[in-house]
Design an enzyme around this catalytic site. Structure first.
Site, PDB file in Angstrom:
ATOM      1  N   HIS A  12       7.852  -0.931 -25.621  1.00 46.53           N
ATOM      2  CA  HIS A  12       8.035  -2.146 -26.567  1.00 46.53           C
ATOM      3  C   HIS A  12       9.480  -2.709 -26.301  1.00 46.53           C
ATOM      4  O   HIS A  12      10.179  -3.509 -26.870  1.00 46.53           O
ATOM      5  CB  HIS A  12       8.055  -1.634 -27.956  1.00 46.53           C
ATOM      6  CG  HIS A  12       6.645  -1.567 -28.344  1.00 46.53           C
ATOM      7  ND1 HIS A  12       6.333  -0.397 -29.543  1.00 46.53           N
ATOM      8  CD2 HIS A  12       5.338  -1.869 -27.882  1.00 46.53           C
ATOM      9  CE1 HIS A  12       4.981  -0.433 -29.568  1.00 46.53           C
ATOM     10  NE2 HIS A  12       4.369  -1.181 -28.669  1.00 46.53           N
TER      11      HIS A  12
ATOM     12  N   CYS B 226      16.883 -15.574 -10.170  1.00 45.38           N
ATOM     13  CA  CYS B 226      15.798 -16.593  -9.968  1.00 45.38           C
ATOM     14  C   CYS B 226      16.084 -17.734 -10.895  1.00 45.38           C
ATOM     15  O   CYS B 226      15.333 -18.797 -10.649  1.00 45.38           O
ATOM     16  CB  CYS B 226      14.225 -16.186 -10.054  1.00 45.38           C
ATOM     17  SG  CYS B 226      13.799 -16.077 -11.850  1.00 45.38           S
TER      18      CYS B 226
END
Ligand SMILES: [Zn+2]
Length: 265
Positions: free
Chosen positions: A135, A167
């Site tokens: 999680h 990125c």
């Protein structure tokens, strides 16, 4: 540790658990909120749980994030400055005897991998390194494009939403939101563990949240053994080969003591 916690332990169950761990080739663990509750991290469900007391949160977190990541971050940062019982409890929590015992088990070569449903970083801080935080982890951010993770504290929040230094993709908190799919890399590792394990340790989880609850069940179906450590009966209890009805900290510490004794014998 509360006085009397160890004396309440079922010694036969502890010894049987240690022996089974010792004899297994690949031990995987599924950990839930029960383990961190002993560090003062409030649980969501059950008596005294945050959701029981304050109602369940809105279930559209993922939708809100996707519709406007910048606004979501704005809100999240503002909320940090408001009084939040959960955040305060998390930030002051320290690994407990159970986290430490699991890290020791890993270092002894007796625990191959841990899947935790907790987002509190305590397993990691205790020294566990073969870890999947299914999680997420509330101290990390995750890139929506490349999946890379970074410490939240190292990311510039001058511009919102923050962008991935690798990125340029949008960053979100690593914590998995309601409606958000479990990150692919985490899920892949969990299925791999379910396939590899010949023993699953299920610690402090009522195993009602899917897909996490599924992994020990999958392993069991393949012939793996199951050890449940939980003060209360759960849906997994009927499947368990050994049940240790105790709080995780005391039980895991006792199991590690037993493992050490068996190793020296
Ligand atoms: Zn990226």
């Amino acid at each position: 540790m509360p006085v009397g916690a160890t004396t309440d332990l079922d010694d036969a169950a502890i010894r049987a658990a240690a022996t089974l761990i010792q004899r297994s080739r690949h031990v995987a663990a599924l950990v839930g909120a029960g383990l961190s509750a002993e560090s003062g991290v409030p649980t969501f469900r059950g008596d005294g749980g945050l959701w029981t007391r304050f109602g369940e949160p809105t279930f559209d977190g993922w939708e809100l994030f996707n519709s406007d990541p910048g606004a979501w971050w704005d809100d999240a940062l503002a909320a940090q400055h408001r009084d939040s019982e959960f955040a305060r409890a998390l930030d002051s929590a320290r690994p407990n005897a159970g986290h430490v015992a699991m890290a020791e088990m890993e270092q002894m070569g007796r625990l191959a991998h841990t899947i935790t449903q907790n987002i509190d970083d305590l397993q990691h801080r205790a020294g566990c390194r073969k870890l999947t935080e299914i999680h997420g982890n509330r101290y990390l951010v995750r890139c929506m494009n490349c999946g890379g993770r970074d410490r939240l504290s190292t990311i510039s929040l001058d511009r919102l939403p923050p962008l991935c230094p690798e990125c340029g993709g949008t960053l979100k908190t690593d914590t998995v939101m309601f409606g958000e799919p479990i990150p692919e890399d985490a899920l892949r590792e969990c299925y791999r563990q379910a396939a590899l394990a010949d023993l699953f340790l299920v610690v402090g989880t009522s195993a009602v949240v899917y897909p996490a609850a599924e992994f020990p069940v999958m392993a069991k179906r393949r012939g793996a053994a199951l050890i449940e450590i939980n003060p209360e009966e759960t849906d997994l209890t009927p499947l368990a080969d050994i049940v240790v009805r105790a709080a995780a900290g005391a039980a895991l510490a006792a199991i590690v003591d037993e493992l050490r004794a068996e190793t020296m014998a």
